[in-house]
Design an enzyme around this catalytic site. Structure first.
Site, short mmCIF file in Angstrom:
data_model
loop_
_atom_site.label_atom_id
_atom_site.label_comp_id
_atom_site.label_asym_id
_atom_site.label_seq_id
_atom_site.Cartn_x
_atom_site.Cartn_y
_atom_site.Cartn_z
CB THR A 118 -0.89 -0.01 1.26
OG1 THR A 118 -1.61 -1.24 1.28
CG2 THR A 118 -1.86 1.16 1.25
CD GLU A 146 -4.25 -8.90 -1.67
OE1 GLU A 146 -3.76 -9.26 -2.75
OE2 GLU A 146 -5.41 -9.22 -1.32
CG PHE A 244 -15.87 -2.94 8.34
CD1 PHE A 244 -14.64 -2.70 8.91
CD2 PHE A 244 -15.99 -3.99 7.43
CE1 PHE A 244 -13.53 -3.49 8.59
CE2 PHE A 244 -14.90 -4.79 7.11
CZ PHE A 244 -13.66 -4.54 7.69
CG LEU A 245 -22.51 -0.87 10.18
CD1 LEU A 245 -23.96 -0.90 9.72
CD2 LEU A 245 -22.12 0.57 10.55
N GLY A 248 -17.08 -1.40 19.17
CA GLY A 248 -16.05 -2.04 19.98
C GLY A 248 -15.09 -1.01 20.55
CB CYS A 255 -3.89 -2.29 7.00
SG CYS A 255 -2.89 -3.53 6.16
CE LYS A 316 -8.23 -9.46 10.87
NZ LYS A 316 -8.97 -9.15 9.67
NE ARG A 323 2.21 -6.03 11.44
CZ ARG A 323 2.48 -6.33 10.17
NH1 ARG A 323 3.39 -5.63 9.52
NH2 ARG A 323 1.85 -7.30 9.56
#
Ligand SMILES: NC(=O)c1ccc[n+]([C@@H]2O[C@H](COP(=O)([O-])OP(=O)(O)OC[C@H]3O[C@@H](n4cnc5c(N)ncnc54)[C@H](O)[C@@H]3O)[C@@H](O)[C@H]2O)c1
Length: 443
Positions: A118, A146, A244-245, A248, A255, A316, A323
């Site tokens: 990236t 990617e 992605f709702l 947390g 990334c 996760k 990281r």
């Protein structure tokens, strides 16, 4: 079948390598870390990622691992998959990308250099100019960002939502597209700058959704709504979708944090203040720290002398990647508050936490005698946390569920004080011996 050379044996490089080998290509992966290459030659994957060990084993005869850059000279495609971490200014550090460009060996045929790392918009143009300066004008260049997610990387690679191919020359784009043909995925062909921006914009949008639902969660807590139901009701709208709702304690990983900084910095270097992205980043930082307020609400303003167990350290589940994991920030904050901090994770390396955290090999040992257990990563192993055994073992039965993994009612029935994120807070959840409520309670 083609010969594919890959620079970098990290998550992206190794997954790309084993997947192209699975598609029948001959792959040479080059890294600069001898231990990584040794491990891979011995058939060991140096990180935790489902399906990679199996693909490595299955395709051994098509995979070569090397430290020697000359071993990629015969490749038809050269993929750059090196890390692009942030610098102190927030810009992406492209030094490893430039090292690869500088080290490229004499190539035997006409190859295409493919950027999977990236990178900021404009990098491809600079690399193209750099290649021309080095007399490598015959080498094609393609941006092919990617989108894989750790924990699901092989499936994401093999069944991508789309493949983005940005090129200066249609011929180069066509060659890279042919590599992906068996995947039968939609291919977005564009210019190099747009391909680079697609990656940054997609990540920024995902982060925006996370910070958005986290802010909704915080308002839910203040107003007595339940963010899990709110997200369900919002996500069923076909214009919005459910992804992605999940509220947390914030995003982390290799990334999102760095790519958001890099895009913010890219905008600002070009004279534009990307206000929305700045807010997304700030909301995420504050979100990690809200756990401290929740703990104080139950344990009092002084966390000194309290034992707090962090459950899950990886950013996760299904990965050992720490990281930018929220666990690191939380551990540091808790240590600064004087708490005794313990931690458990099934695979991540607790040594990456700040010094002073005690690491345990099992959940049961980690929570014994603790005043609070904080779910930081939603490992499936933690689904049964609210058990009578845990309750009996803890000095104080408080669960702060930073990932809304547990059913609040079940946890309460099992005798725990329970705090999720954006879930209704119960007055009865505050334990009788709580000395003083924190300000957080009024928020
Ligand atoms: N990890 C992800 O989920 C993910 C997803 C999409 C995109 N990306 C992007 O892909 C890139 C790589 O990410 P990653 O997570 O695989 O990084 P990583 O740190 O896991 O792996 C990078 C590898 O490159 C190696 N390397 C460094 N310099 C080298 C050189 N000159 N020659 C050969 N190898 C060299 C490093 O030793 C390391 O093994 C980054 O730009 C990242 O932003 C990552």
């Amino acid at each position: 079948m083609s010969r594919v050379g890959i620079f970098g044996a990290g998550w992206v490089g190794l997954v790309t390598g084993v997947c192209f080998a699975e598609l029948g290509h001959d792959v040479v992966i080059r890294d600069v870390v001898p231990e990584k290459i040794e491990a891979l030659r011995a058939g060991r994957v140096p990180f935790v990622e489902d399906d990679v060990p199996e693909l490595l084993e299955k395709n051994r005869e098509r995979l070569t691992f090397t430290l020697d850059v000359r071993d990629v000279a015969a490749s038809d495609f050269l993929f750059i998959c090196v890390d692009t971490p942030p610098t102190h200014s927030g810009d992406a550090d492209l030094s490893r990308v430039w090292t690869v460009v500088d080290e490229l060996p004499e190539l035997e045929g006409r190859s295409v250099l493919v950027m999977k790392s990236t990178v900021p918009v404009g990098t491809g143009e600079k690399v193209r100019a750099g290649l021309n300066d080095r007399g490598l004008g015959q080498l094609g260049y393609v941006s092919n960002p990617e989108f894989l997610a750790e924990g699901n990387a092989v499936r994401d690679f093999m069944q991508p939502d789309r493949v983005v191919i940005g090129a200066f020359e249609a011929d180069d784009a066509g060659q890279v597209a042919s590599l992906y043909e068996p995947l039968e995925a939609p291919i977005v062909r564009c210019d190099v700058n747009s391909a680079e921006m697609i990656k940054l914009a997609a990540n920024a949008f995902l982060m925006t959704r996370i910070s958005f639902i986290n802010e909704i969660a915080n308002v839910c807590e203040a107003t007595g709504a339940d963010v899990v139901k709110v997200a369900e009701g919002v996500g069923l709208d076909h214009r919005l979708g459910p992804h992605f709702l999940r509220a947390g304690i914030g995003y982390g990983g290799s990334c999102f944090p760095k790519d958001s900084l890099a895009l913010k910095q890219l905008a600002s270097n070009s004279g534009y203040h990307f206000q929305l992205l700045s807010a997304v980043i700030e909301v995420n930082e504050l979100q990690k720290r809200r756990v401290i307020g929740k703990l104080k609400r139950h344990l009092g303003q002084q966390l000194a002398g309290k034992t707090v167990t962090l459950l899950g350290l990886a950013f996760k589940p299904q990965t050992d990647d720490m990281r930018e994991a929220p666990s690191i920030v939380l551990a540091a904050r808790l240590l600064a508050e004087g708490a005794d901090v313990r931690a458990w994770d099934p695979v991540a390396d607790g040594e990456k936490l700040p010094k002073g955290v005690e690491i345990f090999g099992s959940v049961a040992e980690a929570v014994r005698g603790a005043h609070a257990a904080v779910i930081v990563t939603e490992w499936p192993e933690l689904r049964g946390l609210a058990s009578p055994e845990t309750r009996a073992a803890m000095a104080n039965p408080l669960i702060v569920d930073g990932r809304n993994l547990l059913d609040p009612e079940e946890a309460r029935r099992a005798g725990f004080a329970y705090e999720g994120i954006g879930r209704r807070v119960r007055e009865t959840d505050v334990l009788p011996e709580t000395p003083e409520p924190s300000v957080e309670r009024a928020v």
